[in-house]
Enzyme design. Structure first.
Site, PDB file in Angstrom:
ATOM      1  N   ILE A 440       0.853  -1.199   0.000  1.00 32.10           N
ATOM      2  CA  ILE A 440       0.000   0.000   0.000  1.00 32.10           C
ATOM      3  C   ILE A 440       0.891   1.253   0.000  1.00 32.10           C
ATOM      4  O   ILE A 440       1.806   1.374   0.817  1.00 32.10           O
ATOM      5  CB  ILE A 440      -0.934   0.001   1.228  1.00 32.10           C
ATOM      6  CG1 ILE A 440      -1.842  -1.240   1.204  1.00 32.10           C
ATOM      7  CG2 ILE A 440      -1.784   1.268   1.258  1.00 32.10           C
ATOM      8  CD1 ILE A 440      -2.706  -1.413   2.441  1.00 32.10           C
ATOM      9  N   GLU A 482       2.014  -3.575   5.633  1.00 31.18           N
ATOM     10  CA  GLU A 482       1.008  -3.277   4.619  1.00 31.18           C
ATOM     11  C   GLU A 482       1.269  -4.014   3.322  1.00 31.18           C
ATOM     12  O   GLU A 482       0.774  -3.628   2.255  1.00 31.18           O
ATOM     13  CB  GLU A 482       0.954  -1.773   4.356  1.00 31.18           C
ATOM     14  CG  GLU A 482       2.202  -1.172   3.761  1.00 31.18           C
ATOM     15  CD  GLU A 482       3.215  -0.713   4.805  1.00 31.18           C
ATOM     16  OE1 GLU A 482       4.030   0.157   4.489  1.00 31.18           O
ATOM     17  OE2 GLU A 482       3.188  -1.235   5.950  1.00 31.18           O
TER      18      GLU A 482
END
Length: 572
Positions: A440, A482
């Site tokens: 991300i 992430e």
């Protein structure tokens, strides 16, 4: 042992045609008489019947102590008397074991076998010029026919038995087997006893039956007890070994399969069932084995107080049924029509029945009390082993699952990659294996702006979206922080690129709903992007670490450094 209807018809037809004619022919050629020997014959008959109902079973073959007495009958009264006494002894044995209608074919088999053995021995004896009555046992001319008689019976008995096993029961095995050794030992034991009984009968009369018969019956009882204890000790040893094997297995399915395999061998059952308790009132068959083959049949649930297993569930006590007549009123629906004997044992953990074991045999009286005790011990082992395996599986599952997202974690991903690359080495036709790694973009900014809990909500929602999108075509895992990994077996580069681009667009175009922890907790929509890299084996990688490292490199150098929110393919 299954015998075809055709074989049964042939057996009965052969017996009806041969036995009466053979018996009448032998009687007409003999000078057998009962007059004056009534008490003697009755005494010998009682002795031979007592011995016939006390067989010792060795390697599945019954060893009878009647041969020594049969020798006396033959030498003194002739072949016809010996045949009649042998047939009556055989009939007494079959009555003692209470064969059912389905096993009634065993009568003509054994009757013809006994008749054939007697005829072989008698013909050999007469060819060697043997006679009957009061014989001079000190003469070598007398002993030679007797030895020939015993030797021919020994070989004839084994040959006929070998033929029956192959032609009727369809059992394969060598002619010179352990059974032959046991028969030889038995013959060496019976022969001198028979000669001793004959000599004493000639010298002192009927009282010889007591002098030899009582010790012989006592010895039969002692040896039966000895072999029974040996058999029980063997079961206990196998039980202990199986207990250790079960304890060493940490997979529930493996525990159950191992239990079924070993108990089936120990008990020689035709069917076995394991019923799991799925509610307080209901059992369900989770494993069904016919002989050595696992079956896939499905059965209706069994309810408490219904059928054999339902009653065992209610009572928590083991049961053993020797014939179908004893249990068929209970209506155990999943048992085949051929089943006679049933052994049913509860599996108890923490004073609660957690499962029920059912073993079934097509034979009557197939199970003994000591076997029931053995299975009860094994049931306790199974309960402990299954519970331990479930705890281990649960602990292993938790160690392989990300607690936040519910996805597989890095540890599971490593194991899965090892397996996939191991498949490359074990197959000649290699299919492509692709790995997508996404990160991300600016996720730290999301955490700093909205709070870490809000960041967790994005991770959870993204995990759900990826799982729904990938479905059964691959495996989604949280790589750490992430970063997410998608493993796609049998997927080439072009297809992987399309999948990765679809994922990128899904993340970029669909906002995520979160609670703004730092802004009062109200719901807001947040847009994020992700950088994605992928690699495909075996073109881009030779091992698990290579494909991860190359996908990571593609993501950072191709996607992140290229401006983020991009898909990049690994390029050498």
């Amino acid at each position: 042992m299954n015998v075809s209807k055709k074989s049964k018809y042939i057996l009965w037809s052969t017996w009806i045609l041969m036995f009466p004619i053979s018996l009448w022919t032998i009687y007409s050629q003999s000078d057998f008489t009962i007059a004056g020997y009534e008490l003697d014959l009755i005494s010998f008959l009682l002795l031979i019947i007592f011995l016939s109902i006390l067989p010792i079973v060795v390697n599945g073959t019954p060893i009878l102590f009647i041969e020594g007495v049969s020798l006396v009958i033959f030498l003194y009264f002739g072949l016809f008397a010996e045949i009649i006494f042998s047939q009556l002894a055989m009939l007494a044995l079959l009555m003692k074991i209470r064969i059912g209608w389905k096993d009634l074919y065993r009568f003509p088999i054994n009757s013809l076998m006994f008749l054939g053995v007697s005829l072989i021995g008698g013909i050999t004896y007469y060819l060697l010029v043997g006679t009957h009555g009061d014989l001079d046992m000190s003469s070598g001319h007398v002993l030679i026919p007797i030895i020939g008689y015993e030797l021919s019976k020994f070989l004839g008995n084994h040959s006929i038995l070998y033929y029956i096993k192959r032609s009727v029961y369809r059992l394969k095995g060598p002619y010179f087997s352990k059974d032959l050794i046991w028969e030889a030992y038995s013959k060496l034991f019976h022969f001198p006893i028979g000669l001793l009984l004959y000599i004493l009968y000639i010298e002192i009369g009927l009282v010889a039956v007591l002098y030899v018969g009582i010790p012989l019956i006592s010895l039969s009882l002692i040896l039966r007890l000895y072999y029974s204890s040996e058999r029980i000790n063997g079961y206990l040893q196998k039980t202990s070994e199986l207990g250790h094997e079960l304890a060493g297995s940490l997979d529930v399915s493996s525990v159950i399969d191992l239990f079924n395999e070993k108990t089936g061998e120990m008990l020689s059952v035709d069917y076995s069932y394991i019923l799991d308790r799925i509610t307080e009132e209901k059992l369900e068959v989770i494993r069904h084995v016919k002989k050595d083959s696992i079956q896939t049949s499905t059965f209706d649930p069994i309810y408490k107080n219904h059928g054999i297993s339902g009653n065992v569930l209610a009572s928590g006590k083991s049961v053993i049924y020797k014939t179908r007549r004893e249990w068929e009123h209970l209506g155990e629906t999943y048992l085949p029509e051929s089943v006679e004997s049933v052994l049913c044992v509860p599996v108890i953990r923490h004073n609660r029945v957690v499962a029920v074991l059912v073993f079934a045999s097509n034979r009557r009286r197939a199970f003994e009390k000591y076997q029931l005790t053995t299975v009860e011990i094994l049931a306790s082992y199974l309960g402990v082993a299954t519970e331990n395996a479930r705890h281990h599986e649960e602990a292993k599952r938790k160690s392989e699952i990300c607690a936040l997202t519910g996805l597989y974690n890095y540890r599971y991903l490593e194991e899965l990659l090892d397996k996939e690359f191991a498949n490359f080495q074990s197959t000649s036709e290699i299919q492509p294996l692709s790995l997508i790694l996404l990160d991300i973009d600016h996720f730290k900014t999301v955490n700093d702006t909205y709070g870490h809990q809000s960041g967790n909500e994005i991770l959870i929602q993204l995990a759900m979206r990826l799982t729904n999108m990938i479905g059964e075509i691959g495996t989604v895992a949280r790589y750490g922080g992430e970063e997410f990994v998608i493993l796609l077996p049998d997927t080439d580069k072009l297809t992987t690129h399309k999948i990765a681009e679809t994922i990128r667009q899904m993340i970029a175009n669909r906002p995520f709903t979160i609670h703004d922890d730092l802004g009062g907790g109200q719901k807001i929509k947040v847009r994020i992007t992700a950088s994605i890299g992928f690699a495909t084996a075996p073109e881009d990688a030779e091992g698990p670490l290579d494909i991860l490292r190359h996908a990571d490199r593609a993501m950072y150098t191709g996607a992140k450094q290229g401006g983020r929110n991009k898909v990049a393919m690994y390029v050498k």
